[in-house]
Design a protein around this motif. Structure first.
Motif, mmCIF file in Angstrom:
data_model
loop_
_atom_site.group_PDB
_atom_site.id
_atom_site.type_symbol
_atom_site.label_atom_id
_atom_site.label_comp_id
_atom_site.label_asym_id
_atom_site.label_seq_id
_atom_site.Cartn_x
_atom_site.Cartn_y
_atom_site.Cartn_z
ATOM 1 N N LEU A 187 -13.093 44.796 3.132
ATOM 2 C CA LEU A 187 -11.727 44.596 3.621
ATOM 3 C C LEU A 187 -11.668 43.336 3.881
ATOM 4 N N ARG A 188 -12.409 42.227 3.784
ATOM 5 C CA ARG A 188 -12.293 40.806 3.696
ATOM 6 C C ARG A 188 -11.944 40.103 2.623
ATOM 7 N N ALA A 189 -12.065 40.909 1.484
ATOM 8 C CA ALA A 189 -11.790 40.486 0.085
ATOM 9 C C ALA A 189 -10.412 40.406 -0.362
ATOM 10 N N ASP A 190 -10.458 40.683 -1.618
ATOM 11 C CA ASP A 190 -9.041 40.770 -2.421
ATOM 12 C C ASP A 190 -8.778 41.741 -2.978
ATOM 13 N N LEU A 191 -9.603 42.717 -2.901
ATOM 14 C CA LEU A 191 -9.354 44.200 -3.669
ATOM 15 C C LEU A 191 -8.651 45.364 -3.201
ATOM 16 N N THR A 192 -8.607 45.164 -1.725
ATOM 17 C CA THR A 192 -8.014 46.237 -0.865
ATOM 18 C C THR A 192 -6.667 45.627 -0.265
ATOM 19 N N TYR A 193 -5.970 46.650 0.283
ATOM 20 C CA TYR A 193 -4.493 46.094 0.798
ATOM 21 C C TYR A 193 -5.071 46.256 2.524
ATOM 22 N N ASN A 194 -5.429 45.081 2.766
ATOM 23 C CA ASN A 194 -5.647 44.965 4.112
ATOM 24 C C ASN A 194 -5.531 43.459 4.624
ATOM 25 N N ILE A 195 -4.541 43.456 5.774
ATOM 26 C CA ILE A 195 -4.238 42.252 6.214
ATOM 27 C C ILE A 195 -5.370 41.889 7.237
ATOM 28 N N ASN A 196 -6.045 40.971 6.956
ATOM 29 C CA ASN A 196 -7.345 40.441 7.748
ATOM 30 C C ASN A 196 -7.577 39.042 7.987
ATOM 31 N N VAL A 197 -7.721 38.587 9.091
ATOM 32 C CA VAL A 197 -7.950 37.186 9.217
ATOM 33 C C VAL A 197 -8.921 36.630 8.524
ATOM 34 N N PHE A 198 -9.923 37.060 7.850
ATOM 35 C CA PHE A 198 -10.993 36.520 7.190
ATOM 36 C C PHE A 198 -10.313 36.761 5.711
ATOM 37 N N THR B 181 -13.835 60.081 5.121
ATOM 38 C CA THR B 181 -13.160 60.606 4.093
ATOM 39 C C THR B 181 -11.736 60.449 4.520
ATOM 40 N N HIS B 182 -11.314 60.496 5.674
ATOM 41 C CA HIS B 182 -9.858 60.386 6.029
ATOM 42 C C HIS B 182 -9.502 58.859 6.018
ATOM 43 N N THR B 183 -10.428 58.115 6.275
ATOM 44 C CA THR B 183 -9.956 56.831 6.395
ATOM 45 C C THR B 183 -10.024 56.177 4.908
ATOM 46 N N PHE B 184 -10.847 56.458 4.162
ATOM 47 C CA PHE B 184 -10.811 55.869 2.593
ATOM 48 C C PHE B 184 -10.157 56.741 1.613
ATOM 49 N N TRP B 185 -10.019 58.061 1.829
ATOM 50 C CA TRP B 185 -9.281 58.775 0.612
ATOM 51 C C TRP B 185 -7.728 58.255 0.800
ATOM 52 N N GLY B 186 -7.229 57.557 -0.408
ATOM 53 C CA GLY B 186 -6.079 57.112 -0.228
ATOM 54 C C GLY B 186 -5.745 55.678 0.105
ATOM 55 N N TYR B 187 -6.958 55.135 0.767
ATOM 56 C CA TYR B 187 -7.059 53.602 1.177
ATOM 57 C C TYR B 187 -6.227 52.577 -0.072
ATOM 58 N N GLY B 188 -5.245 51.913 0.529
ATOM 59 C CA GLY B 188 -4.544 51.009 -0.392
ATOM 60 C C GLY B 188 -5.465 49.998 -1.278
ATOM 61 N N LEU B 189 -5.315 50.094 -2.587
ATOM 62 C CA LEU B 189 -5.985 49.162 -3.415
ATOM 63 C C LEU B 189 -4.930 48.230 -4.034
ATOM 64 N N THR B 190 -5.451 46.954 -4.620
ATOM 65 C CA THR B 190 -4.594 46.193 -5.300
ATOM 66 C C THR B 190 -4.616 46.083 -6.736
ATOM 67 N N LYS B 191 -3.406 45.509 -7.246
ATOM 68 C CA LYS B 191 -3.211 45.503 -8.784
ATOM 69 C C LYS B 191 -4.175 44.835 -9.472
ATOM 70 N N LYS B 192 -5.046 43.907 -8.787
ATOM 71 C CA LYS B 192 -6.106 43.106 -9.449
ATOM 72 C C LYS B 192 -7.081 43.797 -9.681
ATOM 73 N N PHE B 193 -7.583 44.863 -8.648
ATOM 74 C CA PHE B 193 -8.766 45.872 -9.024
ATOM 75 C C PHE B 193 -8.211 46.676 -10.065
ATOM 76 N N ALA B 194 -6.997 47.453 -9.995
ATOM 77 C CA ALA B 194 -6.547 48.212 -11.191
ATOM 78 C C ALA B 194 -6.699 47.647 -12.573
ATOM 79 N N ASP B 195 -6.493 46.484 -12.614
ATOM 80 C CA ASP B 195 -6.164 45.564 -13.969
ATOM 81 C C ASP B 195 -7.575 45.223 -14.438
ATOM 82 N N LEU B 196 -8.541 45.206 -13.464
ATOM 83 C CA LEU B 196 -9.938 44.800 -13.964
ATOM 84 C C LEU B 196 -10.628 45.902 -14.756
#
Length: 588
Positions: free
Chosen positions: A82-93, A316-331
């Motif tokens: 969640l601190r990186a660039d492939l998930t949709y997560n607003i994070n101070v890191f 399961t409920h936390t990560f089923w459907g968790y938002g991902l980014t276009k960068k990941f999909a395009d890889l």
């Protein structure tokens, strides 16, 4: 520093924690509340029991899939994806705004753990029958290396402590050791442990889950690849980083050559093997009814069980459907082994399902496709017949709707069997064979700036083709014919395969590409000019701003500076020991 290093974590108290992980079947745990330290350390069984504490240090779901960092937090989860660039997560890191903090629980925990490990090692020097406890001493050295590597990744140079300290110990006011010294110390501990630890097959059923020589070799391969590339991409000494890469190649190759491990790829599961690997339980958790005994891919795991040690996080409920980014999909490559911008097979973004067609099959099992049927742990919502027939579909959660969040949704780590929230019992892969294959390929390439097809075939291509039987292998001819870059393709395979396993941010740091990748806008689906333009609206408008290419902009204004490559030494520790100064670059 003094406060942290003097914090006493009693061996016997910590052992109580290990009773929660009895599914490891490492030892029959007996109540020892009344035993004093004076009466302890007199048998090999007592050393074994003491070493069991260290298994609670292994990384797991809570340190990767979550990140509780906030205004009042105490360090959070430094390896979380969640601190990186492939998930949709607003994070101070992830957006470069993490502050200088007074106290950091990860620093404190690291040195508390080192004290417990050093305590066992110190006691072992007084034990009269050294061979009798040699395995547990080796385990302690492995875990000391494991903890120090975690500290290195976070803070870089840290003090090396090799013994339990008291109030008069001069080490309490010592300066930080250099980064090279810390790495050499880690390598030394691992190499010494490898010569003593048993191979996987010699552990036996009663000790299944203990550290093996293979686990230590695999971890040595990870450490030396990490540091070798960290130094290489910072214009370090070539002799130094090439020597580390040589060690990585040798250690990973030793694991590859051993007969103890194999990729999880049962023919009965076909391409879905990769999905069910991560949610494998001893209860029926996949269409074939395979259980954990069929998994020879996990070299070292943090082990859980529905009946004995549940994960106790709502995975399961936390990560089923968790938002991902276009960068990941395009890889994900197309089925012809080419990136989507080069492949004639890529079908574009016009429809909600078009971009998933004729792609790397891992995309189908990591991401949730719009309008497909999916299952989770709900009742109804969990699987019944596991055949995809009418009854199974009737029990599903229904057709997936991606018209939410980023428009890209995750399905990795989400069970399909009926159970209550927090009761999942699948294992966390601390080290798995796929990583070793990828470590080997990268280390060979970075050592030589080239890699032979034979080396790719014995490593990376086994991972790539596990669920992509018809996809062309990565080869020098494929790269040359299509104007690809071998380094980019090796990194692509790693990023996809190890997604949501705690590697992404650390990889960007060691490659020194975080300064390029992390400031990029987080993007969602292509909205403008596609079916989403009428499917996904909020009050008649796009759900997020739209960029010049028609993509949803999930977050903008992200940044990354040199100081973000390392976390700061917490200010409280510098107050206790001014010799820890200067702080890491940018945090002075």
């Amino acid at each position: 520093m003094k406060k942290t290093l003097l914090k006493y974590t009693g061996i016997l108290t910590a052992l109580t924690l290990f009773m929660q992980v009895s599914c490891n079947k490492l030892v029959d745990l007996k109540p020892i509340n009344e035993i004093s330290d004076v009466d302890y350390w007199k048998s090999a069984d007592q050393y074994k029991l003491a070493a069991n504490e260290f298994y609670t240090y292994l990384i797991s779901f809570g340190q990767v899939l979550y990140d509780p960092f906030g205004a009042n937090s105490n360090g959070g989860s430094p390896h979380s994806d969640l601190r990186a660039d492939l998930t949709y997560n607003i994070n101070v890191f992830s957006n470069g705004n993490n502050p200088l903090i007074i106290t950091d629980g990860n620093w404190n925990t690291g040195f508390t753990r080192l004290r417990a490990i050093n305590y066992l090692l110190d006691k072992s020097t007084k034990y009269t029958n050294a061979p009798e406890i040699a395995q547990y001493v080796a385990e302690a050295k492995f875990f000391r290396a494991y903890v120090y590597f975690d500290l290195l990744q976070q803070y870089g140079a840290v003090p090396i402590i090799q013994k339990p300290l008291d109030v008069s110990s001069p080490e309490l006011m010592a300066a930080r050791n250099t980064r090279d010294e810390v790495v050499d110390f880690i390598v030394k501990d691992l190499e010494e442990a490898i010569t003593v630890l048993p191979v996987e097959t010699a552990l036996g059923a009663a000790n299944k889950g203990r550290i093996s020589a293979g686990a230590a070799q695999a971890f040595l391969g990870r450490v030396t690849l990490y540091e070798g590339t960290w130094q290489k991409f910072r214009n370090g000494n070539a002799g130094r980083y090439n020597g580390l890469l040589d060690k990585s190649i040798a250690a990973s190759n030793a694991v590859i050559a051993a007969p103890d491990y194999q990729l999880f790829a049962p023919a009965i599961l076909g391409d879905s093997a990769l999905k069910y690997l991560f949610i494998l339980e001893d209860e029926k958790s996949n269409p074939a009814g395979l259980n954990k005994s069929t998994n020879k891919e996990y070299i070292l795991a943090n082990r859980y069980s529905f009946t004995q040690r549940q994960i106790r996080q709502n995975v399961t409920h936390t990560f089923w459907g968790y938002g991902l980014t276009k960068k990941f999909a395009d890889l994900f490559l197309s089925e012809d082994g080419l990136p989507i911008d080069k492949s004639p097979l890529f079908q574009g973004y016009a429809q909600t399902r078009s971009e998933y067609r004729q792609r790397d099959h891992r995309m189908l099992y990591m991401m949730a496709i719009d309008s497909n049927y999916y299952w989770d742990n709900e009742n109804p919502g969990a699987r019944t017949t596991w055949t995809g027939d009418a009854a199974d579909i009737a029990s599903s959660r229904g057709r997936n709707n991606n018209a939410t969040g980023s428009g890209y949704r995750n399905q990795k780590w989400a069970t399909e069997r009926r159970l209550n929230d927090n009761e999942e019992g699948y294992d966390w892969p601390v080290i798995r064979l796929a990583e070793v294959y990828l470590n080997y390929a990268e280390a060979v390439f970075e050592r030589n700036e080239t890699i032979a097809d034979a080396d790719l075939d014995k490593s990376l291509n086994l991972v790539r083709n596990r669920v992509n039987k018809a996809m062309p292998k990565l080869s020098n001819s494929l790269v040359s014919a299509n104007n690809l870059d071998m380094r980019t393709e090796i990194r692509r395979e790693r990023t996809i395969e190890l997604f949501l396993e705690g590697f992404r941010l650390d990889d960007l740091k060691r490659w020194k590409t975080a300064e390029t990748e992390m400031p990029m806008n987080l993007l969602g689906i292509k909205w403008k000019g596609t079916r989403w333009e009428t499917r996904y609206l909020v009050n008649g408008n796009p759900p997020f701003p739209v960029d010049a290419n028609g993509n949803l902009i999930l977050e903008t204004g992200r940044k990354w500076s040199d100081k973000n490559y390392l976390l700061p030494v917490p200010t409280q520790q510098i107050q206790l020991n001014p010799n820890l100064k200067p702080n890491n670059t940018g945090w002075e």
